[in-house]
Design a protein around this motif. Structure first.
Motif, PDB file in Angstrom:
ATOM      1  N   ASP A  29       0.815  -1.211   0.000  1.00 23.54           N
ATOM      2  CA  ASP A  29       0.000   0.000   0.000  1.00 23.54           C
ATOM      3  C   ASP A  29       0.851   1.265   0.000  1.00 23.54           C
ATOM      4  O   ASP A  29       0.551   2.222  -0.727  1.00 23.54           O
ATOM      5  CB  ASP A  29      -0.934   0.014   1.211  1.00 23.54           C
ATOM      6  N   GLU A  30       1.907   1.276   0.790  1.00 20.43           N
ATOM      7  CA  GLU A  30       2.690   2.496   0.958  1.00 20.43           C
ATOM      8  C   GLU A  30       3.845   2.595  -0.035  1.00 20.43           C
ATOM      9  O   GLU A  30       4.060   3.654  -0.638  1.00 20.43           O
ATOM     10  CB  GLU A  30       3.226   2.573   2.388  1.00 20.43           C
ATOM     11  N   ASP A  31       4.596   1.508  -0.204  1.00 16.44           N
ATOM     12  CA  ASP A  31       5.742   1.522  -1.120  1.00 16.44           C
ATOM     13  C   ASP A  31       5.353   1.130  -2.541  1.00 16.44           C
ATOM     14  O   ASP A  31       6.016   1.513  -3.494  1.00 16.44           O
ATOM     15  CB  ASP A  31       6.838   0.582  -0.629  1.00 16.44           C
ATOM     16  N   GLY A 177       6.724   4.405  -3.603  1.00 17.05           N
ATOM     17  CA  GLY A 177       5.636   5.337  -3.350  1.00 17.05           C
ATOM     18  C   GLY A 177       5.175   6.148  -4.545  1.00 17.05           C
ATOM     19  O   GLY A 177       4.271   6.979  -4.409  1.00 17.05           O
ATOM     20  N   SER A 178       5.740   5.908  -5.725  1.00 15.07           N
ATOM     21  CA  SER A 178       5.378   6.724  -6.887  1.00 15.07           C
ATOM     22  C   SER A 178       3.967   6.451  -7.383  1.00 15.07           C
ATOM     23  O   SER A 178       3.425   7.232  -8.172  1.00 15.07           O
ATOM     24  CB  SER A 178       6.391   6.535  -8.028  1.00 15.07           C
ATOM     25  N   HIS A 179       3.338   5.356  -6.929  1.00 13.25           N
ATOM     26  CA  HIS A 179       1.928   5.109  -7.278  1.00 13.25           C
ATOM     27  C   HIS A 179       1.012   6.106  -6.580  1.00 13.25           C
ATOM     28  O   HIS A 179      -0.162   6.239  -6.953  1.00 13.25           O
ATOM     29  CB  HIS A 179       1.537   3.685  -6.909  1.00 13.25           C
ATOM     30  N   LEU A 180       1.525   6.811  -5.585  1.00 13.43           N
ATOM     31  CA  LEU A 180       0.751   7.814  -4.858  1.00 13.43           C
ATOM     32  C   LEU A 180       1.065   9.223  -5.331  1.00 13.43           C
ATOM     33  O   LEU A 180       0.641  10.193  -4.699  1.00 13.43           O
ATOM     34  CB  LEU A 180       1.036   7.695  -3.350  1.00 13.43           C
ATOM     35  N   SER A 181       1.777   9.327  -6.443  1.00 15.54           N
ATOM     36  CA  SER A 181       2.180  10.619  -6.994  1.00 15.54           C
ATOM     37  C   SER A 181       1.516  10.840  -8.350  1.00 15.54           C
ATOM     38  O   SER A 181       1.150   9.890  -9.043  1.00 15.54           O
ATOM     39  CB  SER A 181       3.708  10.662  -7.159  1.00 15.54           C
ATOM     40  N   THR A 182       1.386  12.096  -8.746  1.00 22.28           N
ATOM     41  CA  THR A 182       0.884  12.408 -10.087  1.00 22.28           C
ATOM     42  C   THR A 182       1.937  12.162 -11.156  1.00 22.28           C
ATOM     43  O   THR A 182       1.637  12.242 -12.344  1.00 22.28           O
ATOM     44  CB  THR A 182       0.418  13.866 -10.165  1.00 22.28           C
ATOM     45  N   GLN A 214       1.631   0.761 -11.442  1.00 19.45           N
ATOM     46  CA  GLN A 214       1.613   2.222 -11.413  1.00 19.45           C
ATOM     47  C   GLN A 214       2.981   2.785 -11.036  1.00 19.45           C
ATOM     48  O   GLN A 214       3.265   3.952 -11.307  1.00 19.45           O
ATOM     49  CB  GLN A 214       0.600   2.724 -10.377  1.00 19.45           C
ATOM     50  N   LEU A 215       3.796   1.976 -10.371  1.00 15.71           N
ATOM     51  CA  LEU A 215       5.101   2.453  -9.934  1.00 15.71           C
ATOM     52  C   LEU A 215       5.958   2.866 -11.128  1.00 15.71           C
ATOM     53  O   LEU A 215       6.026   2.150 -12.135  1.00 15.71           O
ATOM     54  CB  LEU A 215       5.846   1.357  -9.170  1.00 15.71           C
TER      55      LEU A 215
END
Length: 320
Positions: A29-31, A177-182, A214-215
């Motif tokens: 979830d986070e990484d 964590g790049s899946h949580l970035s635009t 998504q990473l």
């Protein structure tokens, strides 16, 4: 659990727990990823390497290939051993835990990356003009975004068959964590990436990378003395079309279990009424609204959870 036979003997069919560990869930979830060491046994690695090298030699001869990197796609149709990985007993429980049971294969490919010239190490990792720029996997024109972010649409399992423990052996690098970035780019197409977030997947043979596609990811050059060989299996919901095939060939499906048929984009029953029982008047896609028999992974997951619960009830509590 039954799987297709192979000329290389039985695989270890001890299933993993259906539930991820708390640490695996947190990392995913986070990484956006976690590693599973010894996902494949040394026997499995050796057998898979044999098939990859045999197939690669055939393609190289037929296509007059040089030393460039080469990718074989839809490998589940190439060899029974590749097919068996689609529902590997150590990995399938994790896939179902992460994506649910209404899933199928999007892609399966074998990557061969021969040793590269030292000059390839001079380029900045993942630069737009490098041999393998930073990117996240997506269809043409990308996934739809929500508030600028890519939703969780698919995941991949990477199986590494050669020793990548030494830097610059062709290992994949992911941006934690790049899946949580635009995932923005600047005017030159460069991506502003914090070097502290770059994780080089330097692993031993048999390790699996469980990750969100998504990473952002890129490759380091292979400056070793051997070709890097690895396999990737991508999974997504069954109502999304796969990228490597439209429908698998009948001879491939004939050796599949119901679960494997589902994962290869078919109805688990083996039937072909994809548009429902009354398509002339009331067509209803069995991918959009499947019945229980269409998705045998549902019963498989329920049975596995029940077996694990019974085992826990039979196991006496620890006195330590």
């Amino acid at each position: 659990m039954t799987t297709a036979p192979t000329a290389y003997g039985p695989m270890d069919d001890t299933p993993a727990p259906l539930s991820l560990t708390a640490q695996q869930r947190r990392s995913f979830d986070e990484d956006g990823f976690f590693l599973l060491e010894d996902a494949l046994s040394p026997t499995e690695v050796a057998a898979l390497l044999h098939v990859v090298d045999e197939r690669y030699a055939g393609y190289r001869s037929a296509r007059d290939l040089g030393d460039e990197a080469f990718q074989m796609r839809n490998i589940v149709a190439l060899d029974p051993l590749f097919l068996r990985l689609v529902d590997h007993p150590r990995i399938l429980p994790l896939i179902v835990d992460l994506m649910g049971f209404n899933v199928q294969l999007r892609t399966s490919h074998a990557d061969v990356r021969p040793p590269q010239p030292p000059a390839d190490a001079a380029a900045e990792l993942g630069a737009p003009g490098s041999f393998f720029p930073w990117h996240s996997d997506a269809p043409q024109w990308g996934w739809p975004r929500v508030a600028g972010l890519i939703p969780f649409m698919e995941m991949k399992v990477g199986y590494y068959l050669t020793d990548l423990s030494t830097p610059n052996s062709g290992e994949i690098c992911v941006v934690r964590g790049s899946h949580l970035s635009t995932q923005p780019t600047d005017a030159e197409g460069q991506r502003p990436i914090d070097a502290a977030d770059i994780v080089s997947v330097n692993v031993r043979p048999g390790t699996a990378l469980i990750w969100r596609t998504q990473l952002l990811h890129a490759l380091r050059p292979n400056l070793s003395t051997q070709a890097r060989r690895c396999l990737y299996y991508g999974y997504h919901p069954r109502w999304i079309r796969p990228s490597d095939f439209h429908q698998q060939q009948p001879d491939v499906l004939a050796r599949c279990s119901p679960v494997q048929r589902q994962l290869l984009g078919e109805l688990g029953t083996g039937q072909s009424n994809y548009d429902g029982d009354d398509p002339d008047v009331q067509p209803v896609s069995r991918y959009w609204r499947p019945q229980d028999d269409d998705i045998p992974l549902k019963a498989w997951a329920q049975d596995l959870r029940q077996s694990q619960q019974q085992l826990q009830e039979q196991t006496p509590p620890s006195t330590s």
